[in-house]
Design a protein around this motif. Structure first.
Motif, short mmCIF file in Angstrom:
data_model
loop_
_atom_site.label_atom_id
_atom_site.label_comp_id
_atom_site.label_asym_id
_atom_site.label_seq_id
_atom_site.Cartn_x
_atom_site.Cartn_y
_atom_site.Cartn_z
N LEU A 9 1.05 -1.07 -0.01
CA LEU A 9 -0.09 0.02 0.05
C LEU A 9 0.88 1.14 -0.07
N VAL A 10 0.68 1.93 -1.14
CA VAL A 10 1.40 3.36 -1.02
C VAL A 10 0.64 4.47 -0.55
N SER B 132 3.82 7.03 -9.88
CA SER B 132 5.07 6.67 -10.35
C SER B 132 5.49 5.44 -9.19
N ILE B 133 5.32 5.63 -8.18
CA ILE B 133 5.81 4.30 -7.17
C ILE B 133 5.05 3.26 -7.51
N LYS B 134 3.72 3.36 -7.67
CA LYS B 134 2.69 2.20 -7.96
C LYS B 134 3.35 1.64 -9.15
N THR B 135 3.62 2.38 -10.34
CA THR B 135 4.18 1.78 -11.68
C THR B 135 5.37 0.91 -11.24
N LEU B 136 6.36 1.56 -10.23
CA LEU B 136 7.59 0.78 -10.06
C LEU B 136 7.59 -0.25 -9.27
N GLU C 12 4.72 -2.20 -9.10
CA GLU C 12 4.36 -3.21 -10.02
C GLU C 12 5.48 -3.90 -11.35
N SER C 13 6.38 -2.80 -11.66
CA SER C 13 7.31 -3.34 -12.62
C SER C 13 8.06 -4.41 -11.88
N MET C 14 8.16 -4.52 -10.57
CA MET C 14 8.93 -5.37 -9.97
C MET C 14 8.12 -6.84 -9.55
N GLY C 15 6.91 -6.66 -10.10
CA GLY C 15 6.12 -7.71 -9.97
C GLY C 15 5.46 -8.02 -8.69
N HIS C 16 4.94 -6.60 -8.04
CA HIS C 16 4.11 -6.84 -6.76
C HIS C 16 2.74 -6.31 -7.29
N GLU C 17 2.03 -6.28 -6.05
CA GLU C 17 0.53 -5.61 -6.52
C GLU C 17 0.69 -4.45 -5.62
N ALA C 18 -0.06 -3.46 -5.97
CA ALA C 18 0.01 -2.03 -5.38
C ALA C 18 -1.20 -1.42 -5.37
N GLU C 19 -1.36 -0.76 -4.22
CA GLU C 19 -2.78 -0.10 -4.13
C GLU C 19 -2.30 1.42 -3.70
N THR C 20 -3.15 2.16 -3.90
CA THR C 20 -2.75 3.59 -3.45
C THR C 20 -3.67 4.27 -2.44
N ALA C 21 -3.31 5.13 -1.50
CA ALA C 21 -4.12 6.06 -0.90
C ALA C 21 -3.53 7.42 -0.80
N ALA C 22 -4.53 8.27 -1.07
CA ALA C 22 -3.98 9.75 -1.09
C ALA C 22 -3.82 10.52 0.16
N ASN C 23 -4.37 9.91 1.30
CA ASN C 23 -4.18 10.30 2.73
C ASN C 23 -4.38 9.39 3.92
N LYS D 99 -5.37 -7.02 3.84
CA LYS D 99 -3.95 -7.25 4.65
C LYS D 99 -2.84 -6.75 3.54
N PHE D 100 -1.82 -6.08 3.86
CA PHE D 100 -0.77 -5.83 3.01
C PHE D 100 0.46 -6.10 3.57
N ASP D 101 1.48 -6.49 2.70
CA ASP D 101 2.94 -7.07 3.32
C ASP D 101 3.71 -5.71 3.61
N LEU D 102 3.51 -4.77 3.03
CA LEU D 102 4.13 -3.27 3.42
C LEU D 102 3.25 -2.29 3.09
N VAL D 103 3.70 -1.32 4.07
CA VAL D 103 2.89 0.03 3.63
C VAL D 103 4.02 1.10 3.47
N LEU D 104 4.10 1.51 2.37
CA LEU D 104 4.93 2.80 1.95
C LEU D 104 4.66 4.10 2.30
N LEU D 105 4.98 4.90 3.39
CA LEU D 105 4.07 5.95 3.80
C LEU D 105 5.21 7.30 3.60
N ASP D 106 4.52 8.11 3.14
CA ASP D 106 5.02 9.58 2.96
C ASP D 106 4.92 10.34 4.19
#
Lengths: 711, 133
Positions: free
Chosen positions: B17-18, B28-32, B34-45, B57-64
């Motif tokens: 989850l980005v 961009s991060i989602k694309t990146l 996904e280019s690595m073969g992962h599933e990505a979802e996004t949240a704007a806040n 459930k997510f394996d990782l949350v990438l957090l700004d």
């Protein structure tokens, strides 16, 4: 007041002026003195001899002896020839016989000299009449003993010369002796006493009394002139009167006068100038009486005047004492007034407290500063007007002072009567009594102004801090805002380049590469600008901590090794034992990274890089030397300035933002250090930077060099 | 440490989850990823993120970190405070240098990784794979 009275009394007595006569200094005066003495002596002798009945040379009335003794006492022994000459002359003119006249002259002179010598030696000289005991001695020495010489020598010479019969020796001798003794006792005191003080101070009262005295005397003399016996004892009250009222001089004068009166009365009662033995006898009796009267008068007047003087002295010393006491009192009063004024007008609050803390006295400054009147404060405990938060401080301070400690001033708040408080600087000191603390005083200075200034400075500092924080926030935000748009560009560009979206044609690839490279460069630029601004806005100070510089250097060298190995460059590090310093470790790491990065960047393959760190002259000096292209002389200074890049650099493609060394310089300078470079074009460059070690200069590095090779 | 010859096993098919307020960065991060073969979802806040985390459930949350309304830090604190989500792996993505105190706060929260934006793809990929393995 008693004092004023006694002062008046003293003024009434006054310090009597004296006019003393002595042997004169000038020749003219000496000649005059000799002339006067000679004539007085000579005529007194002639006058005396006119009363000589028993023998032409022996008279019962013999003033010359008194004159000679007095003159020798007053003017000194040197005047003796006058008397020798005088005695010779009036005897020679009487008898016409030279040897006897010489002998009598010698006898008379000897008599005077011996009398003067004895009195000078044993009876206080010319001041013999100032003391009763000295008067007694004078009477014995000059009055009784000295005339023996004159009488014996004189009469013996007369008998030897056949001018007097031996059978008459005793009678002549006695007449001679009595006459001389009377002269010594009546005339000598008169002359000496008056020569001791010729100054006459007469006031109306005195003159009136003298007139009364003389009138009474004259009346008495006239009434009883027929009865010499009655006259004699009636003179006694006059002598006493004189002694009590007219002093020694008056009495001496009166006695002399009296001697003449009695002489006159005696003559007139006998029938003038009858020459017979019984007359001689009458004269002798009169002379003895006169001599006795003189001694009594002298003694009584002496005692009276001595008593007078003693009283005067006592009064004077009493007055002096009183004056002194008054003076001391006024001094103490003045001192007290001065201290009181100081206390009343002191701008600081001054308190005197007993050992239980109760205020004994407090000055009016309390009212000006805190509004409480001194009256309402007295008897209260000082802590009653102390802000409750500060009471403990004051109590502990007071306890310390009572133990005898000298404590530095402390700042406390005093409650104002009108509410609120006032800041004062409070200092308290013990007051010792017999070595023990009996009480304490305190001084409390209004420090409102100082506090205001302090607050202002604090406020200013706070504002500055806020500004700084705002600046940092602005920087952070700016950097964030600038970098955010770069992120997707870089990601997308790199994704394009790594073929995630299909292979790119060569020109396409080149274009994307240019985009990515320049975006990266832009990102670096933002980072550097952020760094430089942050370093300059002193943000670096927050990062300062005790730092092991050698560890920082070692880590950076280690990090750089991988990159260097790619270019086949060897990095050698020699790090000596370094003291820990206060520094921003990340920033020093940044400097090291920058210098090492440059070294690797500008050193061709198979080159060498040497890193050294040691303590030198109170600083840590770090050296990064390479075998690279070197830096031209012109550029050496400039490379540490913003956006400057060496023109000689052929690798502009690899060049950074042009801020790297400027950042290094800022970081080093913010640490109080220096950065510089030594270089030879084509041979390599050596960069140095130094970091000061606090107190490093006092102890030069004596540590053994311990090289650590990290190769 | 992995040996030089050992090829890093590429973790594939992880759920990530980005969370970022910048739409372009999210994309961009989602694309990146996904280019690595992962599933990505996004949240704007942060709120959206919490909502999504509640559903899947997510394996990782990438957090700004710097986001309006709810910062990355606040979001992480909320996640760690949640009894269900408290073991969630979280990595930070950030643009700026962090102050000492900021770093200390993050240290206490113990994110698994800390990526500096703009990210370098190579480095990012290596580190991300290491986390997800």
């Amino acid at each position: 007041m008693g004092l004023e009275k006694s002062q008046k009394a003293i003024n009434g007595l006054g310090e009597e002026k004296t006019l003393q006569l002595g042997f004169p200094g000038t020749m003219a005066a000496r000649i005059a003195l000799v002339a006067i003495l000679f004539s007085v002596y000579f005529f007194a002798g002639k006058f005396g001899l006119s009363f000589a009945t028993i023998h032409p040379s022996a008279s019962p009335i013999w003033m010359p002896t008194g004159i000679a003794i007095a003159a020798l006492m007053v003017f000194g022994y040197r005047v003796w020839p006058v008397f020798f000459a005088g005695a010779f002359l009036f005897n020679f003119t009487t008898t016409g016989d030279i040897p006897t006249s010489v002998a009598i002259g010698v006898g008379n002179t000897l008599e005077g000299l011996i009398a003067a010598f004895w009195v000078n030696r044993y009876a206080n000289g010319r001041f013999a009449f100032n003391h009763p005991y000295d008067i007694f001695k004078f009477v014995v020495l000059a009055g009784i003993l000295a005339p023996i010489f004159s009488a014996t020598i004189g009469v013996t010479s007369l008998v030897l010369a056949g001018l007097a019969p031996m059978s008459n020796f005793a009678a002549i001798w006695f007449t001679w002796w009595v006459g001389n003794a009377t002269g010594a006792l009546v005339v000598a005191p008169f002359i000496v006493i008056w020569c001791n003080n010729l100054h006459i101070r007469l006031d109306f009262k005195k003159i009136f009394e003298v007139v009364m005295f003389l009138s009474a005397l004259i009346i008495t003399v006239f009434i009883v002139s027929s009865d010499t016996q009655a006259l004699k004892f009636l003179t006694i009250p006059f002598v006493i009167w004189s002694a009590f009222r007219f002093g020694q001089r008056g009495t001496a004068l009166f006695v002399l006068l009296l001697s003449w009166i009695i002489l006159f009365v005696t003559i007139s009662s006998l029938g003038a100038y009858a020459v017979s033995a019984p007359q001689n006898h009458t004269f002798l009796i009169a002379q003895i009486f006169i001599a006795l009267i003189s001694v009594i008068g002298l003694t009584v007047s002496c005692v009276v005047s001595e008593n007078h003087k003693t009283t005067k002295m006592l009064l004077k010393s009493e007055e002096n004492l009183q004056l002194k006491v008054l003076e001391e009192v006024s001094k103490v009063k003045k001192t007290r007034e001065r201290f009181q004024a100081l206390f009343e007008n002191a701008p600081d609050i001054i308190t005197m407290c007993s050992s239980d803390g109760r205020i004994n006295s407090i000055n009016p400054a309390i009212e000006k500063i805190a509004g409480w009147t001194p009256e309402e404060m007295e008897g209260k405990n000082f802590t009653e007007i102390v802000q409750p938060d500060d009471v403990l401080v004051v109590e502990n301070y007071f306890a310390g002072v009572l133990k005898g400690n000298m404590l530095p001033p402390t700042e406390i708040r005093l409650l104002r009567k009108s509410g609120g408080f006032v800041w004062v600087e409070h200092i308290r000191r013990p007051i010792l009594e017999k070595g023990e603390v009996s009480s304490a005083f305190s001084i409390n200075r209004d420090i409102t102004e100082r506090k205001k200034a302090q607050e202002l400075v604090e406020k200013k500092f706070e504002i500055e801090k806020q500004h700084e924080a705002q600046k940092m926030e602005f920087l952070t935000m700016t950097s964030h805002e600038l970098k955010t748009p770069l992120t997707p560009v870089l990601i997308q560009g790199e994704l394009l380049l790594d073929g995630s979206f299909g292979r790119l044609s060569k020109p396409q690839k080149k274009i994307v590469e240019i985009i990515v490279r320049n975006v990266k460069r832009f990102n670096d630029l933002i980072n550097d600008i952020f760094d430089i601004t942050m370093i300059h806005s002193a943000g670096i100070k927050k990062e300062m901590e005790e730092t092991d510089i050698s560890k920082v250097i070692r880590e950076n060298v280690e990090n750089m090794k991988l990159l260097a190995r790619k270019k086949n460059i060897a990095i050698t590090a020699k790090i000596w034992a370094l003291p820990r310093v206060i520094a921003a470790p990340n920033r020093i790491a940044q400097v090291m990274a920058n210098l090492l990065d440059n070294a690797v960047k500008f050193t061709p393959e198979k080159g060498k890089i040497l890193v050294e760190a040691r303590k030198e002259n109170g600083s840590i000096v770090v050296k990064v030397a390479d075998t690279g292209i070197g830096i031209g002389e012109k550029d050496r200074e400039m490379i540490f300035y913003h956006f400057y890049q060496a023109r000689s650099s052929p690798l502009t493609k690899n060049a950074g933002t042009g801020l790297g060394l400027a950042i290094c310089r800022s970081i080093v300078e913010m640490h109080g250090g220096k950065i510089w470079v030594e270089s030879k074009e084509g041979k390599g460059s050596t960069f140095y930077f130094s970091l000061p070690v606090p107190g490093g200069k006092e102890k030069p590095n004596t540590e053994k060099t311990q090289g650590i090779d990290l190769k | 440490m992995q040996g030089k010859d050992t090829v890093v096993k590429k973790a594939v098919g992880k759920k990530i989850l980005v969370v970022d307020d910048e739409e372009d960065i999210l994309f961009s991060i989602k694309t990146l990823v996904e280019s690595m073969g992962h599933e990505a979802e996004t949240a704007a806040n942060g709120f959206e993120a919490l909502k999504i985390l509640g559903e899947k459930k997510f394996d990782l949350v990438l957090l700004d970190i710097f986001m309006p309304e709810m910062s990355g830090r606040e979001l992480m604190e909320k996640i760690l405070a949640d009894p269900v989500l408290k073991d969630q792996k979280i990595a930070f993505l950030t643009v700026v240098y962090l102050s000492k105190s900021g770093k200390n706060i993050l240290k206490k929260l113990r994110p698994v990784e800390y990526f500096q934006k703009p990210i370098e793809i190579k480095d990012f990929k290596t580190r991300l794979n290491r986390i997800l393995e």
